[in-house]
Design a protein around this motif. Structure first.
Motif, PDB file in Angstrom:
ATOM      1  N   LYS A  57       0.823  -1.212   0.000  1.00  0.00           N
ATOM      2  CA  LYS A  57       0.000   0.000   0.000  1.00  0.00           C
ATOM      3  C   LYS A  57       0.860   1.267   0.000  1.00  0.00           C
ATOM      4  CE  LYS A  57      -1.977  -1.251   3.905  1.00  0.00           C
ATOM      5  NZ  LYS A  57      -1.188  -2.451   4.221  1.00  0.00           N
ATOM      6  N   THR A  58       1.799   1.310   0.943  1.00  0.00           N
ATOM      7  CA  THR A  58       2.655   2.501   1.016  1.00  0.00           C
ATOM      8  C   THR A  58       3.510   2.631  -0.241  1.00  0.00           C
ATOM      9  OG1 THR A  58       2.679   2.413   3.420  1.00  0.00           O
ATOM     10  CG2 THR A  58       4.463   3.644   2.369  1.00  0.00           C
ATOM     11  N   THR A  59       3.981   1.496  -0.725  1.00  0.00           N
ATOM     12  CA  THR A  59       4.763   1.530  -1.967  1.00  0.00           C
ATOM     13  C   THR A  59       3.944   2.167  -3.083  1.00  0.00           C
ATOM     14  OG1 THR A  59       5.884  -0.475  -1.276  1.00  0.00           O
ATOM     15  CG2 THR A  59       6.061   0.112  -3.601  1.00  0.00           C
TER      16      THR A  59
END
Ligand SMILES: Nc1ncnc2c1ncn2[C@@H]1O[C@H](COP(=O)(O)OP(=O)(O)OP(=O)(O)O)[C@@H](O)[C@H]1O
Ligand SMILES: [Mg+2]
Lengths: 289, 423
Positions: A57-59
């Motif tokens: 998700k953060t990526t």
């Protein structure tokens, strides 16, 4: 800013999605953090991205905001469309995307007001020479900017306003998270990316942030949000996207996604899915401290 | 510490205070400054090296006591911040009379001018390091660039100092620009290594590029500046009172310091300074809020280097002789120490740091070897007891009208008229 010169086929339809992502992948050496992701966000929507830890998700946010280059795929933003692929982070912000960080990234030694003024950076000009000469235009701009900073901080009532001149490091944890959001609001972006806005917050604070996100949306902002707190996701998201191992495994309304067998499996393991186990909504993966 | 907050908030509400109180504040600030200045003058006037050592120890002990009185310390810093104009006025007067006090002692005036040159240089590094957080351990490169440029222009092409001075600054800025490119790829300690290597490499070039720098012969016979027909090597006579010729250079540096401080202050309090500070605090977040890291880092390196070059140009024309030994690693380290000891990012602090780091070792020359040892020790002590520097930079405070705040707090939760996405 590379603009697509061709008339977009959907140009006639007013509801061109503000963000269109096709086949985006990102690998770190052998790790495929995001794989062939397709997704679009309509103007004015609140879309939530859920998924277990390490699901990419953060990526994905880092790709959107230009911190990492994509390995392949296309990202188009806004109308007329601009491709975000290959743009540095500051250009993407200038186009109108602003984000918060899962691990807070405030400017600790700058005051609360200054943190918000940096958020407004893309609206402030003032070159080297004008700053040196301190032209009346610059002085006027700065006054207006401070006025707007004050207004933006007012979004959280007295919580941040009362700390106006204090350094960001002196804020409480919850207020730091609020300041991250205020900084994004100050940027007045067309698309807001929130990475786990309530991580580490208590239930009262979480409920408050939920109301804040609704207000942000009412004000006309489009929001893309990563969150582990299922109550918050249920409360604010019009559409939910579930990721696992970098792949989209489900998309739809909150209830649909939570009852999707693949999602249940991703969260609780194969056995649970077979037993028709609980959706993440009930004994959800809680926000981690 | 609520008490300290109380004091500062008391001063902050400058508008609510009566004229009498403000006048009292200004007098108090003037008192502090005059007192410190007299301490400094006494130190300079003591000729006997052992006596001077004793005096420095005494002042050091006093400074230690001062540190034990945080209220007093905070009070002084608040006064400086609130009454900036008064600070500038008093300091200008005190520094302007310095050569008059030591009119009989040309050496002390010379020392004042030398310190002044390094104040300019240190203020340059303060822009790069203090504002933008870019650790440059090779600052002597820019000092050298300015010195060699204006020296060679004057010696070979007979170019006037007043033209050579800005050109020296510009060439130095170009050297700052050069190092910025490799330096952009690295941060923190690695950046320090890159600039360290740059400094060492450039010094080898100073020694070996004979066609440009005359190598280890140095550039000699650099002419002194003249202004309106007045040669900087002739004494000044005012009201029948004769001041040594070094006074010319002293006042030149004083004016240049004033300009450098003004520019530093304006940059810091503008969008440019705020972008630099944001980069210093968190470059990833800064990048995500539209700050072009490449451009702003290059700008910070070049701007800082410019002032390094200005200092170098004045140095060349004051000493009349430029040699590669002037630009060794120790020079870079000393400039760095000026910024750290004074207080990174603090304009007055860095100026103080530069003055102390030039004057104290110079006045302790009688101790030869012991001199650097004592000096190193005192630097270590300062960093232990006051890691933020002697006169740390203060947070800027912005005025906030209480009525407006009330209104905003009431409005929060309802629609927030101005905060909207832009079209
Ligand atoms: N810079 C990087 N270099 C190498 N691997 C990375 C990098 N960033 C992320 N990864 C890997 O990519 C995968 C996805 O990480 P990511 O941070 O996107 O997960 P996430 O969904 O945000 O998880 P969480 O819910 O814990 O925040 C992980 O396996 C992580 O180790
Ligand atoms: Mg994450």
């Amino acid at each position: 800013m590379t603009k697509d010169p061709r008339p977009s086929p959907e140009a006639a339809g007013a509801d061109q999605p503000i963000l269109r992502i096709e086949g985006v992948s990102k690998s770190f050496g052998g790790i495929r953090a995001v794989q062939n992701l397709n997704l679009s966000v309509e103007t004015g929507e609140v879309v939530a991205i859920i998924g277990p830890n390490g699901s990419g998700k953060t990526t994905f946010f880092n790709l959107l905001s230009g911190l990492y280059p994509v390995t392949s795929g296309s990202i188009e933003f806004d109308d007329p469309p601009s491709s975000l692929v290959g743009l540095p982070a500051h250009k993407i912000n200038e186009l109108g995307i602003a984000r918060t960080f899962q691990t807070l990234r405030l400017f600790p030694n700058l005051t609360v007001a200054e943190n918000v003024l940096i958020g407004m950076n893309r609206h402030l000009n003032g070159g080297f020479l004008q700053s040196l000469l301190r032209t009346p235009a610059i002085v006027e701009d700065e006054k207006k900017a401070e006025e707007r900073a004050t207004e933006t901080l007012g979004f959280f009532g007295p919580r941040l306003l009362s700390m106006y001149n204090e350094p960001a490091y002196s804020l409480s944890y919850a207020n730091r998270r609020r300041l991250e959001i205020a900084r994004v609001l100050a940027s007045r972006p067309k698309l807001i990316l929130l990475d786990e806005p309530v991580a580490g917050m208590n239930p009262t604070e979480t409920a408050e942030i939920m109301e804040d996100i609704k207000r942000i949306n009412t004000m006309g902002f489009t929001v893309l949000l990563i969150e582990h707190d299922m109550a918050l996701v249920r409360g604010v998201a019009e559409r939910v996207i579930a990721l696992d191992h970098g792949t989209k495994i489900a998309e739809g309304s909150f209830d649909d996604v939570c009852n999707d067998p693949e999602v249940i499996e991703a969260y609780l393991g194969r056995g649970a899915a077979a037993a028709g186990g609980a959706a993440p909504a009930s004994d959800a993966p809680e926000a981690r401290p | 510490m609520p008490e300290i907050d109380f004091i500062s908030s008391q001063i902050r509400k400058d508008d609510d205070r009566s004229t009498a109180e403000r006048v009292r504040d200004r007098l108090e600030l003037t008192g502090y400054l005059v007192f410190f200045f007299i301490l400094f003058l006494i130190g300079l006037a003591i000729k006997d090296a052992y006596l001077l050592m004793g005096y420095l120890a005494l002042v050091g002990a006093g400074a230690f006591m001062w540190r034990k009185l945080p209220r007093l310390d905070q009070r002084f810093r608040d006064l400086v911040q609130v009454h900036k104009g008064q600070m500038v006025l008093v300091m200008s007067v005190l520094l302007a009379v310095y050569p008059l006090i030591f009119a009989h002692d040309a050496y002390l005036v010379h020392l004042g001018a030398l310190a002044g040159i390094f104040v300019i240089v240190a203020l340059g590094l303060n822009i790069t390091l203090g504002f933008a957080g870019l650790l440059d351990v090779g600052f002597a490169v820019y000092f050298a660039a300015g010195a060699y440029t204006s020296a060679q222009l004057a010696v070979i092409w007979d170019v006037d100092f007043w033209v050579g001075l800005p050109l020296g600054g510009l060439v130095a800025a170009f050297f700052g620009f050069l190092v910025a490119w490799p330096a952009l790829r690295v941060k923190g300690h690695y950046l320090a290594m890159v600039t360290l290597g740059y400094g060492l490499m450039m010094n080898i070039l100073h020694r070996n590029l004979k066609g440009v720098t005359n190598g280890t012969d140095g550039v000699i016979n650099i002419p002194a500046p003249t202004i309106f027909g007045h040669d900087f090597l002739s004494p000044i006579t005012v009201f029948g009172f004769t001041l040594p010729f070094q006074t010319n250079f002293y006042y030149l540096t004083l004016i240049l310091i004033a300009i450098t401080m003004l520019i530093s202050y304006r940059l810091l309090n503008s969008n440019i300074g705020r972008r630099w500070e944001a980069m210093r605090e968190d470059d990833v977040a800064a990048h995500c809020f539209g700050i072009d890291l490449t451009f702003n880092k290059v700008l910070a390196f070049s701007t800082g280097a410019f002032f390094g070059g200005i200092g170098g140009a004045v140095f060349a024309h004051m000493i009349g002789f430029v040699h590669p030994d002037n630009f060794i690693l120790l020079t870079s380290i000393t400039i760095l120490a000026m910024v750290l000891i004074g207080g990174m990012g603090s304009i007055w602090g860095v100026a103080l740091g530069a003055v102390l780091l030039i004057m104290i070792p110079e006045r302790l020359r009688d101790f030869e070897v012991l001199r650097m040892l004592l000096f190193g020790l005192s630097m270590a002590l300062i960093m232990i007891f006051r890691p933020q520097g002697l006169f740390p930079s203060q947070r800027r405070r912005r005025e906030l009208e209480s009525a407006r705040v009330e209104e905003l707090i009431k409005a929060s939760g309802k629609e927030n008229a101005h905060v909207r996405p832009v079209d």
